[in-house]
Design a protein around this motif. Structure first.
Motif: not given
Length: 91
Positions: A16-30
């Motif tokens: 899912l992150l790869k599909q949106f070009s998001i790096d794991a370090s740029d993820v935050k769970i509210q």
């Protein structure tokens, strides 16, 4: 182990992150701390929560909405996405 780390152990969340070009370090769970404290107070083994996960890429912020199914005892977590929104960055 926090919820983000548990989700990153699964292939589907990484995809899912790869599909949106998001790096794991740029993820935050509210509200991750609140979710974890709720499980500790109820002492339930398996929990289900509606959550928002925020990710950043070069185009802006993407909010993923869905249900988190998790079991901290067995260190398992699955995110069931129900939708997302993209907020373009201001340049």
């Amino acid at each position: 182990m926090n919820i983000k780390e548990l989700l990153l152990n699964g292939k589907s969340f990484l995809e899912l992150l790869k599909q949106f070009s998001i790096d794991a370090s740029d993820v935050k769970i509210q509200d991750e701390a609140m979710i974890l404290s709720q499980q500790e107070s109820t002492r339930q083994e398996v929990m289900k929560e509606s959550i928002c996960i925020e990710g950043k890429n070069k185009d802006g912020i993407i909010n993923f909405f869905g249900t988190l199914h998790y079991n901290l005892l067995n260190q398992l977590a699955v995110f069931e996405m129900q939708g997302f929104e993209q907020v373009a960055s201001v340049r």
